[in-house]
Design a protein around this motif. Sequence first.
Motif, PDB file in Angstrom:
ATOM      1  N   LYS A  31       0.730  -1.237  -0.078  1.00  0.00           N
ATOM      2  CA  LYS A  31       0.020   0.120  -0.009  1.00  0.00           C
ATOM      3  C   LYS A  31       0.945   1.323  -0.099  1.00  0.00           C
ATOM      4  CE  LYS A  31      -3.527   2.209   2.658  1.00  0.00           C
ATOM      5  NZ  LYS A  31      -4.491   2.251   4.103  1.00  0.00           N
ATOM      6  N   ILE A  32       1.892   1.356   0.770  1.00  0.00           N
ATOM      7  CA  ILE A  32       2.723   2.520   0.851  1.00  0.00           C
ATOM      8  C   ILE A  32       3.721   2.463  -0.480  1.00  0.00           C
ATOM      9  CG2 ILE A  32       4.931   3.237   2.251  1.00  0.00           C
ATOM     10  CD1 ILE A  32       3.725   1.944   4.734  1.00  0.00           C
ATOM     11  N   GLU A  33       3.901   1.677  -0.884  1.00  0.00           N
ATOM     12  CA  GLU A  33       4.810   1.432  -2.112  1.00  0.00           C
ATOM     13  C   GLU A  33       3.951   2.027  -3.217  1.00  0.00           C
ATOM     14  OE1 GLU A  33       7.301  -2.708  -1.074  1.00  0.00           O
ATOM     15  OE2 GLU A  33       5.844  -2.566  -2.715  1.00  0.00           O
ATOM     16  N   VAL A  34       2.662   1.685  -3.339  1.00  0.00           N
ATOM     17  CA  VAL A  34       1.696   2.197  -4.450  1.00  0.00           C
ATOM     18  C   VAL A  34       1.422   3.552  -4.196  1.00  0.00           C
ATOM     19  CG1 VAL A  34      -0.503   1.825  -5.291  1.00  0.00           C
ATOM     20  CG2 VAL A  34       0.629  -0.035  -4.975  1.00  0.00           C
ATOM     21  N   LYS A  35       1.538   4.131  -2.923  1.00  0.00           N
ATOM     22  CA  LYS A  35       1.212   5.813  -2.876  1.00  0.00           C
ATOM     23  C   LYS A  35       2.527   6.615  -3.290  1.00  0.00           C
ATOM     24  CE  LYS A  35      -2.067   5.755   1.029  1.00  0.00           C
ATOM     25  NZ  LYS A  35      -1.932   6.063   2.663  1.00  0.00           N
ATOM     26  N   VAL A  36       3.572   5.939  -2.909  1.00  0.00           N
ATOM     27  CA  VAL A  36       4.914   6.517  -3.313  1.00  0.00           C
ATOM     28  C   VAL A  36       4.892   6.618  -5.052  1.00  0.00           C
ATOM     29  CG1 VAL A  36       7.364   6.621  -2.978  1.00  0.00           C
ATOM     30  CG2 VAL A  36       6.061   6.161  -1.051  1.00  0.00           C
ATOM     31  N   LEU A  37       4.826   5.359  -5.396  1.00  0.00           N
ATOM     32  CA  LEU A  37       5.017   5.193  -6.869  1.00  0.00           C
ATOM     33  C   LEU A  37       4.077   6.092  -7.569  1.00  0.00           C
ATOM     34  CD1 LEU A  37       5.569   1.523  -7.259  1.00  0.00           C
ATOM     35  CD2 LEU A  37       7.270   3.323  -7.820  1.00  0.00           C
ATOM     36  N   ALA A  38       2.751   6.581  -7.153  1.00  0.00           N
ATOM     37  CA  ALA A  38       1.760   7.242  -7.805  1.00  0.00           C
ATOM     38  C   ALA A  38       1.991   8.595  -7.626  1.00  0.00           C
ATOM     39  CB  ALA A  38       0.483   6.945  -6.809  1.00  0.00           C
ATOM     40  N   LYS A  39       3.036   8.762  -6.494  1.00  0.00           N
ATOM     41  CA  LYS A  39       3.542  10.381  -6.195  1.00  0.00           C
ATOM     42  C   LYS A  39       4.406  10.767  -7.185  1.00  0.00           C
ATOM     43  CE  LYS A  39       1.783  12.068  -2.145  1.00  0.00           C
ATOM     44  NZ  LYS A  39       1.512  13.209  -1.674  1.00  0.00           N
ATOM     45  N   LEU A  40       5.154   9.633  -7.858  1.00  0.00           N
ATOM     46  CA  LEU A  40       6.010   9.889  -8.650  1.00  0.00           C
ATOM     47  C   LEU A  40       5.826   9.514 -10.242  1.00  0.00           C
ATOM     48  CD1 LEU A  40       8.936   7.754  -6.870  1.00  0.00           C
ATOM     49  CD2 LEU A  40       9.156  10.137  -7.170  1.00  0.00           C
ATOM     50  N   GLY A  41       4.460   9.355 -10.497  1.00  0.00           N
ATOM     51  CA  GLY A  41       3.727   9.205 -11.555  1.00  0.00           C
ATOM     52  C   GLY A  41       3.758   7.818 -12.367  1.00  0.00           C
ATOM     53  N   ILE A  42       4.066   6.861 -11.303  1.00  0.00           N
ATOM     54  CA  ILE A  42       4.305   5.592 -11.780  1.00  0.00           C
ATOM     55  C   ILE A  42       2.970   4.571 -11.423  1.00  0.00           C
ATOM     56  CG2 ILE A  42       6.004   3.528 -11.578  1.00  0.00           C
ATOM     57  CD1 ILE A  42       8.083   5.377 -10.817  1.00  0.00           C
ATOM     58  N   ASN A  43       2.608   3.798 -12.332  1.00  0.00           N
ATOM     59  CA  ASN A  43       1.369   3.078 -12.145  1.00  0.00           C
ATOM     60  C   ASN A  43       1.830   1.820 -11.177  1.00  0.00           C
ATOM     61  OD1 ASN A  43      -0.083   4.276 -13.908  1.00  0.00           O
ATOM     62  ND2 ASN A  43       0.588   3.066 -15.602  1.00  0.00           N
ATOM     63  N   ASN A  44       0.739   1.264 -10.591  1.00  0.00           N
ATOM     64  CA  ASN A  44       0.769   0.343  -9.768  1.00  0.00           C
ATOM     65  C   ASN A  44       1.345  -0.981 -10.189  1.00  0.00           C
ATOM     66  OD1 ASN A  44       0.211  -1.894  -7.826  1.00  0.00           O
ATOM     67  ND2 ASN A  44      -1.919  -1.297  -7.293  1.00  0.00           N
ATOM     68  N   PRO A  45       2.357  -1.770  -9.768  1.00  0.00           N
ATOM     69  CA  PRO A  45       2.892  -2.641 -10.341  1.00  0.00           C
ATOM     70  C   PRO A  45       2.308  -3.933 -10.061  1.00  0.00           C
ATOM     71  CG  PRO A  45       4.366  -1.841  -8.455  1.00  0.00           C
ATOM     72  CD  PRO A  45       3.138  -1.004  -8.632  1.00  0.00           C
ATOM     73  N   TYR A  46       1.519  -3.990  -8.931  1.00  0.00           N
ATOM     74  CA  TYR A  46       0.742  -5.004  -8.599  1.00  0.00           C
ATOM     75  C   TYR A  46      -0.518  -5.322  -9.104  1.00  0.00           C
ATOM     76  CZ  TYR A  46       4.048  -4.573  -4.608  1.00  0.00           C
ATOM     77  OH  TYR A  46       5.177  -4.766  -3.779  1.00  0.00           O
ATOM     78  N   LEU A  47      -0.799  -4.419 -10.232  1.00  0.00           N
ATOM     79  CA  LEU A  47      -2.236  -4.675 -10.970  1.00  0.00           C
ATOM     80  C   LEU A  47      -1.611  -5.653 -12.045  1.00  0.00           C
ATOM     81  CD1 LEU A  47      -3.741  -1.351 -11.057  1.00  0.00           C
ATOM     82  CD2 LEU A  47      -4.301  -3.169  -9.342  1.00  0.00           C
TER      83      LEU A  47
END
Length: 162
Positions: free
Chosen positions: A146-162
């Motif tokens: 959950k934290i990884e996905v939030k940080v990635l989103a702030k950097l403009g990177i899609n959720n890698p777990y989808l």
Amino acid sequence: MSVDLIMEDTRWKTLNLLQIANAAFKETLAQFNLRSENFICCILACSSKKIKELNAQFRGKNNSTNVLSFPSTPEIYGVGSILKLKSKIDPFELGDIAIAYEVCKKEADISKIDFEDHVYHLIIHSVLHLLGFDHEGEKNAAEMEKIEVKVLAKLGINNPYL
């Protein structure tokens, strides 16, 4: 800059790894209202051969892996304890990260994701380990993701777990 980079494998020069590492480091710490200027870590950009040696030496596992995280102190049991320790030292050294080129590149290729995005993700993941997070058990793994996905989103990177 908050991240020191040791470029042991020159193939890493295909990316601006220092910029990636600093952005990932800064955004991960920001999730906890921590200023990256108050913390440092060192990243070893290495080969799978080197990370295999480190994995054997420090974890007793005779195989390559994508990243390894080495917290600077065993007293880190989460962000709260970091704040207590940090008050004694500024900037506070969170620890070291080793990242292996071949393993990361192969994972990105297999998953059909952008190599640079995968590297951002792995550094965020490693910084979370330095902050005391782990992914042992479903609850801990879900919290970390959950934290990884939030940080990635702030950097403009899609959720890698989808």
